[in-house]
Design a protein around this motif. Structure first.
Motif, PDB file in Angstrom:
ATOM      1  N   UNK A   1       0.961  -0.980  -0.115  1.00  0.00           N
ATOM      2  CA  UNK A   1      -0.048   0.065   0.095  1.00  0.00           C
ATOM      3  C   UNK A   1       0.853   1.212  -0.064  1.00  0.00           C
ATOM      4  N   UNK A   2       0.420   2.143  -0.874  1.00  0.00           N
ATOM      5  CA  UNK A   2       1.710   3.050  -1.146  1.00  0.00           C
ATOM      6  C   UNK A   2       1.217   4.675  -1.081  1.00  0.00           C
ATOM      7  N   UNK A   3       2.170   5.265  -0.393  1.00  0.00           N
ATOM      8  CA  UNK A   3       2.049   6.943  -0.366  1.00  0.00           C
ATOM      9  C   UNK A   3       3.225   7.785  -0.376  1.00  0.00           C
ATOM     10  N   UNK A   4       3.395   8.669  -1.566  1.00  0.00           N
ATOM     11  CA  UNK A   4       4.595   9.384  -1.696  1.00  0.00           C
ATOM     12  C   UNK A   4       4.135  10.753  -0.941  1.00  0.00           C
ATOM     13  N   UNK A   5       5.067  11.194   0.005  1.00  0.00           N
ATOM     14  CA  UNK A   5       4.671  12.639   0.660  1.00  0.00           C
ATOM     15  C   UNK A   5       5.828  13.656   0.344  1.00  0.00           C
ATOM     16  N   UNK A   6       5.421  14.822  -0.159  1.00  0.00           N
ATOM     17  CA  UNK A   6       6.491  15.866  -0.651  1.00  0.00           C
ATOM     18  C   UNK A   6       7.040  16.602   0.783  1.00  0.00           C
ATOM     19  N   UNK A   7       7.319  15.662   1.748  1.00  0.00           N
ATOM     20  CA  UNK A   7       7.623  16.473   3.201  1.00  0.00           C
ATOM     21  C   UNK A   7       9.118  16.295   3.008  1.00  0.00           C
ATOM     22  N   UNK A   8       9.901  17.250   3.774  1.00  0.00           N
ATOM     23  CA  UNK A   8      11.446  17.256   3.718  1.00  0.00           C
ATOM     24  C   UNK A   8      11.687  16.915   2.349  1.00  0.00           C
ATOM     25  N   UNK A   9      12.765  15.864   1.964  1.00  0.00           N
ATOM     26  CA  UNK A   9      13.308  15.528   0.634  1.00  0.00           C
ATOM     27  C   UNK A   9      12.490  14.829  -0.021  1.00  0.00           C
ATOM     28  N   UNK A  10      11.078  14.358   0.419  1.00  0.00           N
ATOM     29  CA  UNK A  10      10.333  13.312  -0.211  1.00  0.00           C
ATOM     30  C   UNK A  10      10.515  12.029   0.561  1.00  0.00           C
ATOM     31  N   UNK A  11       9.454  11.599   0.889  1.00  0.00           N
ATOM     32  CA  UNK A  11       9.392  10.185   1.563  1.00  0.00           C
ATOM     33  C   UNK A  11       8.235   9.529   0.822  1.00  0.00           C
ATOM     34  N   UNK A  12       8.699   8.113   1.008  1.00  0.00           N
ATOM     35  CA  UNK A  12       7.888   7.060   0.348  1.00  0.00           C
ATOM     36  C   UNK A  12       7.337   6.317   1.715  1.00  0.00           C
ATOM     37  N   UNK A  13       6.019   5.928   1.719  1.00  0.00           N
ATOM     38  CA  UNK A  13       5.402   5.093   2.771  1.00  0.00           C
ATOM     39  C   UNK A  13       5.016   3.899   1.975  1.00  0.00           C
ATOM     40  N   UNK A  14       5.421   2.757   2.130  1.00  0.00           N
ATOM     41  CA  UNK A  14       5.126   1.536   1.587  1.00  0.00           C
ATOM     42  C   UNK A  14       4.745   0.429   2.678  1.00  0.00           C
ATOM     43  N   UNK A  15       3.650   0.103   2.630  1.00  0.00           N
ATOM     44  CA  UNK A  15       3.087  -0.858   3.719  1.00  0.00           C
ATOM     45  C   UNK A  15       2.799  -2.126   3.003  1.00  0.00           C
ATOM     46  N   UNK A  16       3.669  -3.212   3.679  1.00  0.00           N
ATOM     47  CA  UNK A  16       3.406  -4.644   3.290  1.00  0.00           C
ATOM     48  C   UNK A  16       2.021  -5.124   3.340  1.00  0.00           C
ATOM     49  N   UNK A  17       1.480  -5.471   2.243  1.00  0.00           N
ATOM     50  CA  UNK A  17       0.260  -6.276   2.548  1.00  0.00           C
ATOM     51  C   UNK A  17       0.310  -7.425   3.289  1.00  0.00           C
TER      52      UNK A  17
END
Ligand code: SAH
Ligand code: CA
Length: 220
Positions: free
Chosen positions: A204-220
């Motif tokens: 499950x994915x979200x990319x957030x343009x906070x700081x230098x860019x953060x990717x959140x990937x939650x393992x299904x």
């Protein structure tokens, strides 16, 4: 048009003024790190506080960090873990991780931290061979050499439990990912990494343009 606040320095200062709760030991670590030529590699205090919130929000007990430097993110994580929690930190530099070790002692979280110094790909291979390691981690923070992000991400997916969270730092690389003139190994690796994760149905994915860019990937 999309609603999007402009995050200039004044806004960053405002956000810090209404939210930052940096512990003294982390402020001291930041001061110590600022004397190093590569001090800019350190995450911001806001980002450390955000990692700590995530660790608590998912109830993490076992965490992994790939890319420790002098320990700001590692200590932010360790201090957020419950008693008996543990974070394994991987980094290739003895010099920088010795600072992390020193401040972990000062912060009273030395027993929550396990530092493994060496090339992270080798440390990850060794970790995956250890009994009970695969599928046992709740949280992974990826912040080492950008060329190996894809390999670190694959290892993280093996080590995480279903529902475990990967956070990846610097995925927007000060905007260079957008500039086709930038063809250095770090920028091209990050572009390829971002495309890979976009197409990865295992998370499950979200990319957030906070700081230098953060990717959140939650393992299904
Ligand atoms: N998370 C840190 C910043 C990490 S900077 C903080 O909050 O301050 C990136 C780190 O990756 C550096 O400390 C560097 O030594 C480490 N690194 C680079 N290549 C590596 C490799 N191949 N294996 C392990 N660590 C590596
Ligand atoms: Ca980083």
């Amino acid at each position: 048009m999309r609603i999007q606040v402009t995050v200039d320095e004044a806004m960053q200062d405002y956000v810090a003024s209404i939210s930052l709760r940096e512990p003294d030991v982390l402020r001291d670590l930041r001061k110590k790190t600022s004397e190093l030529p590569l001090a800019l590699m350190q995450i911001s205090p806001e980002q450390g506080q955000f990692l700590a919130l995530l660790v608590k929000a998912i109830g993490a007990r076992r965490a992994l960090e790939i890319g420790v430097f002098t320990g700001y993110s590692l200590l932010s994580t360790a201090m957020a873990l419950p008693a008996g929690g543990r974070v394994v930190g991987l980094d290739i530099s003895e010099e920088w991780t010795s600072i992390a070790r020193e401040f972990a002692g000062r912060a009273g979280v030395a027993e929550k931290i396990e530092l493994r110094v060496g090339d992270a790909r080798q440390s990850l291979a060794a970790l995956m061979r250890e009994n009970g390691s695969a599928g046992s981690f709740d949280f992974v923070f990826i912040d080492a050499d950008k060329e190996n992000y894809a390999a670190y991400y694959e290892a993280a997916l093996e080590l995480l439990r279903p529902g475990g969270l990967i956070v990846v730092d610097n995925v927007l690389w000060h905007g260079a990912v957008l500039d086709e003139a930038q063809q250095d190994s770090e920028t091209t690796a990050l572009r390829a990494f971002n495309a890979k994760v976009r197409d990865d149905k295992r998370v499950v994915l979200s990319v957030v343009p906070f700081a230098d860019g953060l990717t959140f990937a939650l393992k299904r």
